[in-house]
Design a protein around this motif. Structure first.
Motif, PDB file in Angstrom:
ATOM      1  N   ILE A   1       0.809  -1.267   0.031  1.00 57.53           N
ATOM      2  CA  ILE A   1       0.124   0.129  -0.020  1.00 57.53           C
ATOM      3  C   ILE A   1       0.813   1.199   0.040  1.00 57.53           C
ATOM      4  CG2 ILE A   1      -1.809   1.496   1.288  1.00 57.53           C
ATOM      5  CD1 ILE A   1      -3.046  -1.302   2.481  1.00 57.53           C
ATOM      6  N   ARG A   2       0.497   2.273  -0.890  1.00 57.67           N
ATOM      7  CA  ARG A   2       1.339   3.280  -1.088  1.00 57.67           C
ATOM      8  C   ARG A   2       0.526   4.531  -0.826  1.00 57.67           C
ATOM      9  NH1 ARG A   2       3.568   3.171  -6.527  1.00 57.67           N
ATOM     10  NH2 ARG A   2       2.392   5.041  -7.143  1.00 57.67           N
ATOM     11  N   ILE A   3       1.116   5.631  -0.404  1.00 58.69           N
ATOM     12  CA  ILE A   3       0.347   7.005  -0.283  1.00 58.69           C
ATOM     13  C   ILE A   3       0.938   7.870  -1.267  1.00 58.69           C
ATOM     14  CG2 ILE A   3      -0.547   8.903   1.010  1.00 58.69           C
ATOM     15  CD1 ILE A   3      -0.853   7.047   3.404  1.00 58.69           C
ATOM     16  N   ASN A   4       0.490   8.367  -2.483  1.00 59.90           N
ATOM     17  CA  ASN A   4       1.061   9.517  -2.873  1.00 59.90           C
ATOM     18  C   ASN A   4       0.645  10.682  -2.600  1.00 59.90           C
ATOM     19  OD1 ASN A   4       2.175   7.615  -4.707  1.00 59.90           O
ATOM     20  ND2 ASN A   4       1.270   8.335  -6.399  1.00 59.90           N
ATOM     21  N   THR A   5       1.544  11.609  -1.905  1.00 67.76           N
ATOM     22  CA  THR A   5       1.035  12.656  -1.048  1.00 67.76           C
ATOM     23  C   THR A   5       1.850  13.967  -1.212  1.00 67.76           C
ATOM     24  OG1 THR A   5       0.994  13.590   1.140  1.00 67.76           O
ATOM     25  CG2 THR A   5       2.655  12.058   0.703  1.00 67.76           C
ATOM     26  N   ASN A   6       1.502  15.179  -0.879  1.00 71.45           N
ATOM     27  CA  ASN A   6       2.189  16.373  -1.008  1.00 71.45           C
ATOM     28  C   ASN A   6       2.888  16.606   0.224  1.00 71.45           C
ATOM     29  OD1 ASN A   6       0.374  17.451   0.900  1.00 71.45           O
ATOM     30  ND2 ASN A   6      -0.907  18.557  -0.340  1.00 71.45           N
ATOM     31  N   GLY A   7       2.978  15.743   1.139  1.00 75.00           N
ATOM     32  CA  GLY A   7       3.787  15.736   2.572  1.00 75.00           C
ATOM     33  C   GLY A   7       3.184  16.654   3.460  1.00 75.00           C
TER      34      GLY A   7
ATOM     35  N   SER B   1       0.384  26.416  -1.585  1.00 68.04           N
ATOM     36  CA  SER B   1       0.002  25.553  -0.269  1.00 68.04           C
ATOM     37  C   SER B   1      -0.885  26.640   0.430  1.00 68.04           C
ATOM     38  CB  SER B   1       1.122  25.102   0.394  1.00 68.04           C
ATOM     39  OG  SER B   1       0.557  24.604   1.724  1.00 68.04           O
ATOM     40  N   ARG B   2      -1.983  26.131   1.069  1.00 68.32           N
ATOM     41  CA  ARG B   2      -2.765  26.809   2.009  1.00 68.32           C
ATOM     42  C   ARG B   2      -1.916  27.290   3.119  1.00 68.32           C
ATOM     43  NH1 ARG B   2      -6.501  22.275   2.632  1.00 68.32           N
ATOM     44  NH2 ARG B   2      -6.209  21.684   4.798  1.00 68.32           N
ATOM     45  N   PHE B   3      -0.823  26.836   3.591  1.00 72.75           N
ATOM     46  CA  PHE B   3      -0.089  26.903   4.625  1.00 72.75           C
ATOM     47  C   PHE B   3       0.977  27.750   4.298  1.00 72.75           C
ATOM     48  CE2 PHE B   3      -2.017  22.600   5.004  1.00 72.75           C
ATOM     49  CZ  PHE B   3      -2.753  22.619   6.096  1.00 72.75           C
ATOM     50  N   GLY B   4       0.947  28.335   3.100  1.00 74.16           N
ATOM     51  CA  GLY B   4       2.188  29.176   2.774  1.00 74.16           C
ATOM     52  C   GLY B   4       3.532  28.422   2.862  1.00 74.16           C
ATOM     53  N   GLU B   5       4.656  29.144   2.975  1.00 71.02           N
ATOM     54  CA  GLU B   5       5.940  28.804   2.930  1.00 71.02           C
ATOM     55  C   GLU B   5       6.180  27.828   4.201  1.00 71.02           C
ATOM     56  OE1 GLU B   5       8.847  31.778   2.475  1.00 71.02           O
ATOM     57  OE2 GLU B   5       7.843  32.784   0.694  1.00 71.02           O
ATOM     58  N   ALA B   6       5.637  27.739   5.122  1.00 66.90           N
ATOM     59  CA  ALA B   6       5.586  26.878   6.095  1.00 66.90           C
ATOM     60  C   ALA B   6       5.806  25.342   5.669  1.00 66.90           C
ATOM     61  CB  ALA B   6       4.709  27.141   7.290  1.00 66.90           C
ATOM     62  N   ALA B   7       4.976  25.169   4.589  1.00 61.69           N
ATOM     63  CA  ALA B   7       4.468  23.743   4.312  1.00 61.69           C
ATOM     64  C   ALA B   7       6.053  23.243   3.839  1.00 61.69           C
ATOM     65  CB  ALA B   7       3.793  23.914   2.715  1.00 61.69           C
ATOM     66  N   PHE B   8       6.901  23.880   3.153  1.00 57.47           N
ATOM     67  CA  PHE B   8       8.132  23.252   2.814  1.00 57.47           C
ATOM     68  C   PHE B   8       9.064  22.748   3.821  1.00 57.47           C
ATOM     69  CE2 PHE B   8      12.565  23.433   0.944  1.00 57.47           C
ATOM     70  CZ  PHE B   8      12.271  22.689  -0.359  1.00 57.47           C
ATOM     71  N   ASP B   9       9.146  23.251   4.862  1.00 52.85           N
ATOM     72  CA  ASP B   9       9.958  22.648   6.023  1.00 52.85           C
ATOM     73  C   ASP B   9       9.013  21.411   6.453  1.00 52.85           C
ATOM     74  OD1 ASP B   9      12.052  24.341   6.043  1.00 52.85           O
ATOM     75  OD2 ASP B   9      11.386  25.660   7.266  1.00 52.85           O
ATOM     76  N   ALA B  10       7.508  21.757   6.529  1.00 46.17           N
ATOM     77  CA  ALA B  10       6.782  20.531   7.136  1.00 46.17           C
ATOM     78  C   ALA B  10       7.101  19.300   6.270  1.00 46.17           C
ATOM     79  CB  ALA B  10       5.708  21.070   7.399  1.00 46.17           C
ATOM     80  N   ILE B  11       7.040  19.539   5.107  1.00 47.89           N
ATOM     81  CA  ILE B  11       7.268  18.440   4.136  1.00 47.89           C
ATOM     82  C   ILE B  11       8.555  17.455   4.468  1.00 47.89           C
ATOM     83  CG2 ILE B  11       7.816  17.560   1.748  1.00 47.89           C
ATOM     84  CD1 ILE B  11       6.051  20.173   1.003  1.00 47.89           C
ATOM     85  N   GLN B  12       9.655  18.405   4.781  1.00 50.05           N
ATOM     86  CA  GLN B  12      10.801  17.527   4.871  1.00 50.05           C
ATOM     87  C   GLN B  12      10.686  16.796   6.413  1.00 50.05           C
ATOM     88  OE1 GLN B  12      14.417  19.854   3.864  1.00 50.05           O
ATOM     89  NE2 GLN B  12      12.925  21.305   3.557  1.00 50.05           N
TER      90      GLN B  12
ATOM     91  N   SER C   1       5.262   8.229  -1.107  1.00 48.10           N
ATOM     92  CA  SER C   1       5.856   9.070  -2.137  1.00 48.10           C
ATOM     93  C   SER C   1       5.509  10.374  -2.062  1.00 48.10           C
ATOM     94  CB  SER C   1       5.515   8.355  -3.555  1.00 48.10           C
ATOM     95  OG  SER C   1       5.943   9.260  -4.549  1.00 48.10           O
ATOM     96  N   ILE C   2       6.408  11.348  -1.868  1.00 45.15           N
ATOM     97  CA  ILE C   2       6.079  12.895  -1.410  1.00 45.15           C
ATOM     98  C   ILE C   2       6.761  13.607  -2.471  1.00 45.15           C
ATOM     99  CG2 ILE C   2       6.554  14.915   0.144  1.00 45.15           C
ATOM    100  CD1 ILE C   2       7.628  12.291   2.167  1.00 45.15           C
ATOM    101  N   SER C   3       5.540  14.341  -3.216  1.00 41.13           N
ATOM    102  CA  SER C   3       5.960  15.374  -4.280  1.00 41.13           C
ATOM    103  C   SER C   3       6.507  16.506  -3.564  1.00 41.13           C
ATOM    104  CB  SER C   3       4.531  15.945  -4.969  1.00 41.13           C
ATOM    105  OG  SER C   3       4.034  14.866  -5.579  1.00 41.13           O
ATOM    106  N   LEU C   4       8.164  16.687  -4.141  1.00 36.71           N
ATOM    107  CA  LEU C   4       8.731  17.870  -3.400  1.00 36.71           C
ATOM    108  C   LEU C   4       8.435  19.087  -4.373  1.00 36.71           C
ATOM    109  CD1 LEU C   4      10.642  18.867  -1.253  1.00 36.71           C
ATOM    110  CD2 LEU C   4      12.613  17.889  -2.522  1.00 36.71           C
ATOM    111  N   ASN C   5       9.081  18.985  -5.699  1.00 38.70           N
ATOM    112  CA  ASN C   5       8.782  19.918  -6.751  1.00 38.70           C
ATOM    113  C   ASN C   5       9.455  21.172  -6.611  1.00 38.70           C
ATOM    114  OD1 ASN C   5       6.966  18.056  -8.021  1.00 38.70           O
ATOM    115  ND2 ASN C   5       5.368  18.580  -6.755  1.00 38.70           N
ATOM    116  N   ALA C   6      10.143  21.575  -5.845  1.00 38.82           N
ATOM    117  CA  ALA C   6      10.783  22.910  -5.695  1.00 38.82           C
ATOM    118  C   ALA C   6      12.125  22.500  -4.677  1.00 38.82           C
ATOM    119  CB  ALA C   6      10.070  24.180  -5.101  1.00 38.82           C
ATOM    120  N   PRO C   7      13.148  23.486  -4.601  1.00 35.89           N
ATOM    121  CA  PRO C   7      14.359  23.311  -4.031  1.00 35.89           C
ATOM    122  C   PRO C   7      14.428  24.019  -2.604  1.00 35.89           C
ATOM    123  CG  PRO C   7      14.797  24.694  -5.613  1.00 35.89           C
ATOM    124  CD  PRO C   7      13.378  24.287  -5.944  1.00 35.89           C
ATOM    125  N   ASN C   8      13.253  25.007  -2.748  1.00 36.17           N
ATOM    126  CA  ASN C   8      13.235  25.941  -1.403  1.00 36.17           C
ATOM    127  C   ASN C   8      11.785  26.495  -1.080  1.00 36.17           C
ATOM    128  OD1 ASN C   8      12.739  28.506  -3.033  1.00 36.17           O
ATOM    129  ND2 ASN C   8      14.775  27.951  -3.751  1.00 36.17           N
TER     130      ASN C   8
END
Length: 201
Positions: free
Chosen positions: A97-103, A142-153, A125-132
């Motif tokens: 079972i796999r989840i494809n997610t934005n993280g 993201s509706r969470f703004g730039e905070a999403a990027f650190d949260a994904i990591q 499987s997490i879509s990263l899609n940008a380096p920063n």
């Protein structure tokens, strides 16, 4: 209403059209389907009973994996993903079972959900899609703004403690090769795998 659909050798699960992102390159902005036949826009979200009934029509032994991925972010219904996955594991022991997610599951559900995946979800499987963070927000909105990027990591780092395989992905043709290599480095720093996905025209 399309709940499960076949794509390549896997069975995909379409349980929501909600998403915390509005990515400019998302396939759902261009097509109603990804396999040429199943309309993935939902009039409403299917109930757990309806999802189970749909699965009961399928021969799960035909597929190499069940993948939670439709025209929305599956972790918008994280509790239901876990409930259905447990039920599937009981019906078909050994199924992957796999989840494809934005993280962004932790932000969406307002808690660290990663321990709840242990023994239930095999691949994330997490879509990263940008380096920063700035570029991520410019692309993914993201509706969470730039905070999403650190949260994904952070989600990726935590998930690898409970899931067999965690992978960051990027989509080719949506970023320069230099950014792809920066994303590869982020994956290495988080201790997870990295994969370049083909852009769906």
């Amino acid at each position: 209403m399309t709940i499960t659909y076949e794509y390549h050798t896997s069975l995909y699960v379409n349980i929501t059209n909600r998403c915390s992102n509005a990515c400019g390159f998302c396939v759902r902005t261009k097509h109603d389907n990804v396999n040429g036949k199943d309309d993935l826009w939902l009039d409403r979200e299917p109930t757990l009973a309806e999802i189970k009934t749909d699965f009961e029509k399928r021969d799960l032994s035909k597929y190499d994996a069940v993948v939670f991925c439709g025209y929305g972010e599956p972790t918008e219904r994280f509790d239901d993903v876990i409930a259905i996955s447990k039920w599937l594991k009981e019906r078909q022991p050994g199924i992957s079972i796999r989840i494809n997610t934005n993280g962004q599951a932790d932000l969406i559900n307002d808690r660290d959900v990663t321990p709840e995946m242990e023994g239930i979800i095999d691949v994330v499987s997490i879509s990263l899609n940008a380096p920063n963070a700035r570029e991520y927000q410019e692309i993914c909105h993201s509706r969470f703004g730039e905070a999403a990027f650190d949260a994904i990591q952070q989600f990726a780092k935590s998930a690898k403690n409970y899931v067999k395989k965690v992978v960051f992905t990027v989509v080719d043709k949506t970023m320069p090769s230099s950014d792809i290599e920066l994303c590869r480095k982020i994956a290495e720093n988080c201790g997870v795998d990295f994969r370049i996905r083909a852009y769906i025209e």
